[in-house]
Design a protein around this motif. Structure first.
Motif, mmCIF file in Angstrom:
data_model
loop_
_atom_site.group_PDB
_atom_site.id
_atom_site.type_symbol
_atom_site.label_atom_id
_atom_site.label_comp_id
_atom_site.label_asym_id
_atom_site.label_seq_id
_atom_site.Cartn_x
_atom_site.Cartn_y
_atom_site.Cartn_z
ATOM 1 N N ALA A 1 0.814 -1.219 0.000
ATOM 2 C CA ALA A 1 0.000 0.000 0.000
ATOM 3 C C ALA A 1 0.847 1.269 0.000
ATOM 4 O O ALA A 1 0.397 2.320 -0.462
ATOM 5 C CB ALA A 1 -0.940 0.002 1.193
ATOM 6 N N ASP A 2 2.080 1.171 0.504
ATOM 7 C CA ASP A 2 2.929 2.381 0.537
ATOM 8 C C ASP A 2 3.429 2.777 -0.849
ATOM 9 O O ASP A 2 3.977 3.850 -1.031
ATOM 10 C CB ASP A 2 4.134 2.125 1.454
ATOM 11 C CG ASP A 2 4.972 0.953 0.986
ATOM 12 O OD1 ASP A 2 6.033 1.168 0.388
ATOM 13 O OD2 ASP A 2 4.550 -0.208 1.185
ATOM 14 N N LYS A 3 3.225 1.893 -1.834
ATOM 15 C CA LYS A 3 3.768 2.186 -3.168
ATOM 16 C C LYS A 3 2.862 3.065 -4.027
ATOM 17 O O LYS A 3 3.269 3.484 -5.110
ATOM 18 C CB LYS A 3 4.057 0.873 -3.904
ATOM 19 C CG LYS A 3 5.296 0.158 -3.363
ATOM 20 C CD LYS A 3 5.930 -0.679 -4.440
ATOM 21 C CE LYS A 3 7.317 -1.147 -4.035
ATOM 22 N NZ LYS A 3 8.080 -1.622 -5.178
ATOM 23 N N SER A 4 1.613 3.282 -3.578
ATOM 24 C CA SER A 4 0.787 4.238 -4.320
ATOM 25 C C SER A 4 -0.022 5.071 -3.341
ATOM 26 O O SER A 4 0.045 4.843 -2.132
ATOM 27 C CB SER A 4 -0.106 3.522 -5.340
ATOM 28 O OG SER A 4 -0.579 2.306 -4.861
ATOM 29 N N THR A 5 -0.813 5.987 -3.852
ATOM 30 C CA THR A 5 -1.579 6.858 -2.955
ATOM 31 C C THR A 5 -2.750 6.072 -2.361
ATOM 32 O O THR A 5 -3.189 5.063 -2.921
ATOM 33 C CB THR A 5 -2.159 8.071 -3.710
ATOM 34 O OG1 THR A 5 -3.089 7.583 -4.685
ATOM 35 C CG2 THR A 5 -1.069 8.864 -4.394
ATOM 36 N N GLN A 6 -3.235 6.587 -1.247
ATOM 37 C CA GLN A 6 -4.373 5.942 -0.588
ATOM 38 C C GLN A 6 -5.585 5.895 -1.520
ATOM 39 O O GLN A 6 -6.346 4.934 -1.509
ATOM 40 C CB GLN A 6 -4.708 6.732 0.673
ATOM 41 C CG GLN A 6 -5.287 5.852 1.754
ATOM 42 C CD GLN A 6 -5.559 6.639 3.013
ATOM 43 O OE1 GLN A 6 -4.921 7.658 3.282
ATOM 44 N NE2 GLN A 6 -6.514 6.169 3.799
ATOM 45 N N ALA A 7 -5.731 6.952 -2.329
ATOM 46 C CA ALA A 7 -6.878 7.013 -3.248
ATOM 47 C C ALA A 7 -6.805 5.875 -4.267
ATOM 48 O O ALA A 7 -7.822 5.230 -4.569
ATOM 49 C CB ALA A 7 -6.891 8.361 -3.957
#
Ligand code: GDP
Length: 197
Positions: free
Chosen positions: A144-150
């Protein structure tokens, strides 16, 4: 759940050689490189428990770990290796199907999905197969840290919507990052709850 002990037990070529099913068991599976070894290692608080993929697709073994001398954590060989031959793929399918359907102490499967991507056919096919076999599972959206939360939220939502086309009930889902250790407590608490049942 506090992890007091985590030890590697055995790697088995098929379900019949797995350890005596004395404890509840939870299996982790996903596409190669999805982050399965990294997740198992942060869950168990041991950076080197599960080996991160060296030669993908080569070893097709069922790896058992004992956690807290109370439950088994299982690292299953993943799917989606481009370099796997047809006969290796068939062998994998047979081994996985037998394990999933015959292992009597298997409580639930965690299917890992890369949160950076839109739903992939291979992942949807696998979860639909699990559902077809009535095997309880949950979804773990990794990295999950590799892209934005959106983007993560959108991909999770789209995956669940795809599942809704086939299934009335949707599985629990978790979002993880092994870098930030996100999702670790939620997964361990969920296992704790299932162990208590
Ligand atoms: P496996 O083949 O599914 O066991 O995947 P690995 O655990 O070996 O991970 C594959 C690659 O993704 C490695 O380079 C990991 O360091 C990286 N990786 C795994 N999980 C995460 C994560 O949550 N965040 C980031 N940034 N990288 C990750």
């Amino acid at each position: 759940m506090v992890i007091k002990t985590a030890e590697y037990l055995i790697s088995s070529p098929d379900w019949e050689q797995c350890p005596t099913p004395v404890w509840p068991e939870y299996a982790f599976i996903g596409r190669s490189n999805v982050g399965k070894s990294s997740l198992i290692n942060i869950l168990a608080n041991n950076e080197r428990l599960a080996k991160t993929s060296g030669t993908p697709g080569k070893t097709q073994l069922i790896n058992h770990f004992a956690i807290n001398n109370a439950w088994y954590l299982v690292d299953l060989p993943g799917y989606g290796f481009a370099k796997r031959s047809l006969s290796q793929r068939r062998q994998w399918e047979q081994m996985i199907e037998n394990y999933l359907r015959k292992r009597t102490n298997l409580v639930s499967v965690f299917v890992l999905i890369d949160s950076r991507h839109e739903p992939q056919k291979i992942d949807l096919e696998f979860v639909n197969q699990l559902g077809g076999w009535n095997i309880p599972f949950s979804l773990v959206f990794t990295k999950a840290d590799k892209s934005t939360q959106a983007i993560v939220s959108k991909n999770v939502k789209t995956f669940l919507n795809k599942m809704r086309e086939t299934w009335q009930f949707l599985p629990p889902n978790f979002v993880t990052s092994t870098v930030k250790k996100t999702g670790r407590d939620a997964i361990l608490n969920y296992i704790d709850e299932m162990n208590a049942q």
